[in-house]
Design a protein around this motif. Sequence first.
Motif, PDB file in Angstrom:
ATOM      1  N   GLY A 122      36.688  29.691  35.554  1.00 18.57           N
ATOM      2  CA  GLY A 122      36.925  30.724  35.565  1.00 18.57           C
ATOM      3  C   GLY A 122      37.193  32.068  35.041  1.00 18.57           C
ATOM      4  N   ARG A 123      38.094  31.695  35.024  1.00 16.52           N
ATOM      5  CA  ARG A 123      38.786  33.237  34.729  1.00 16.52           C
ATOM      6  C   ARG A 123      39.862  33.309  33.271  1.00 16.52           C
ATOM      7  N   LYS A 124      39.490  33.732  32.285  1.00 11.45           N
ATOM      8  CA  LYS A 124      39.918  33.834  30.652  1.00 11.45           C
ATOM      9  C   LYS A 124      41.740  33.827  31.202  1.00 11.45           C
ATOM     10  N   PRO A 125      42.442  32.806  29.676  1.00 10.50           N
ATOM     11  CA  PRO A 125      43.635  33.259  30.450  1.00 10.50           C
ATOM     12  C   PRO A 125      43.711  34.188  28.790  1.00 10.50           C
ATOM     13  N   SER A 152      53.137  32.277  37.200  1.00 12.87           N
ATOM     14  CA  SER A 152      52.293  31.773  36.593  1.00 12.87           C
ATOM     15  C   SER A 152      52.577  30.912  35.642  1.00 12.87           C
ATOM     16  N   ALA A 164      47.825  31.692  32.388  1.00 14.91           N
ATOM     17  CA  ALA A 164      46.868  31.689  33.292  1.00 14.91           C
ATOM     18  C   ALA A 164      47.654  31.859  34.682  1.00 14.91           C
ATOM     19  N   THR A 165      46.866  32.134  35.854  1.00 15.47           N
ATOM     20  CA  THR A 165      47.453  33.010  37.198  1.00 15.47           C
ATOM     21  C   THR A 165      47.411  31.211  37.595  1.00 15.47           C
ATOM     22  N   ALA A 169      44.497  28.619  38.534  1.00 15.89           N
ATOM     23  CA  ALA A 169      44.039  28.268  37.682  1.00 15.89           C
ATOM     24  C   ALA A 169      43.091  26.331  38.124  1.00 15.89           C
TER      25      ALA A 169
END
Length: 328
Positions: free
Chosen positions: A229-232, A252, A305-306, A309
């Motif tokens: 979903g979230r772009k790194p 991270s 990434a968080t 993820a």
Amino acid sequence: MRVQSEATSLSWIPSEAVKGYTRTMFEAGISHYDDPPPARIDDLERLRLADRFRFANRLHVWADFEDGQVVRHGTDGGGLMGSTTVRVGPLGATFAAIGLPDLRPEAEIGDGWIRVTQSAGGRTALPFPRKAAALPFARWQSPLVWTTLTVTLNADGRGEIGLTGASPFPRHWVYGPDGALALKAGVTDFKAWAAQTGTPWGAEDSPVVVTAAESALERELSRLIMRGGRKPLVRELATGQTLVRQGERGDSLFLLLDGVLTVDVDGRTLGELGPGVVLGERAVLETGHRTATLTAVTPIRVAEATADAIDRAALEHLAAGHRREENA
């Protein structure tokens, strides 16, 4: 006794590997990056028709040994070029790459062993402007792509495969006789490839940094990091720069996209890691502090990434295999 083995390389364009003005073609959707090839292969032609690689190189070698010496041997295989699909709006066209003759020097034969080397590749499907020494100081020509594989057979029945040379671009993966991913070229360098000088067809190969393949779990996690979903955040580090230091705080995760890192714990180097490895999960799961120092031994690209993820259970499974200080 007959001994046989084989190696197959698949070459593909990983996400964000293209540099310079050519990158705009990929970002605009005119050309495309490739999804990673499968972890195991069994039908090259089916993969080619599905546009899963840019080119392949297959080398199969057999040898008959008597009293520890080679008495007969043979080879088969060769290069298999893929294609490039270009799209402008709803329109699309596919262009075939052009293969060059396979290069297979005379086999090396020693006391109880034989080694065969094969270079295969060709010219990519679409040309682009490249610098030239004379007017008009540019020429429309696609660089060459290739891999150089070796297969070594031993009288005791062992077979060994190797990747001894390759074009600096694109990414090259090597599969063993069982069809499983075994080796990777650790570095891609689009700029060096675009400025290409020597090739095997000019009697000059390019050295290649080879790393072991990552785990099946890491391949799945890398897909989640890059396509989730979230772009790194994608970072680039020069040779010698440190990604993280042991003891510093961190929450991270990292996916090594390109290049090679060393892992140091308490001042001791435990190994080197190549593209596809996922790192940082132990700081997330345990104390919140980095458990190792990671230093670039080549230029690297890494996706950060968080922690959310990836599912925590998957991180725990990954961490169980990453206690390198206990396995050293």
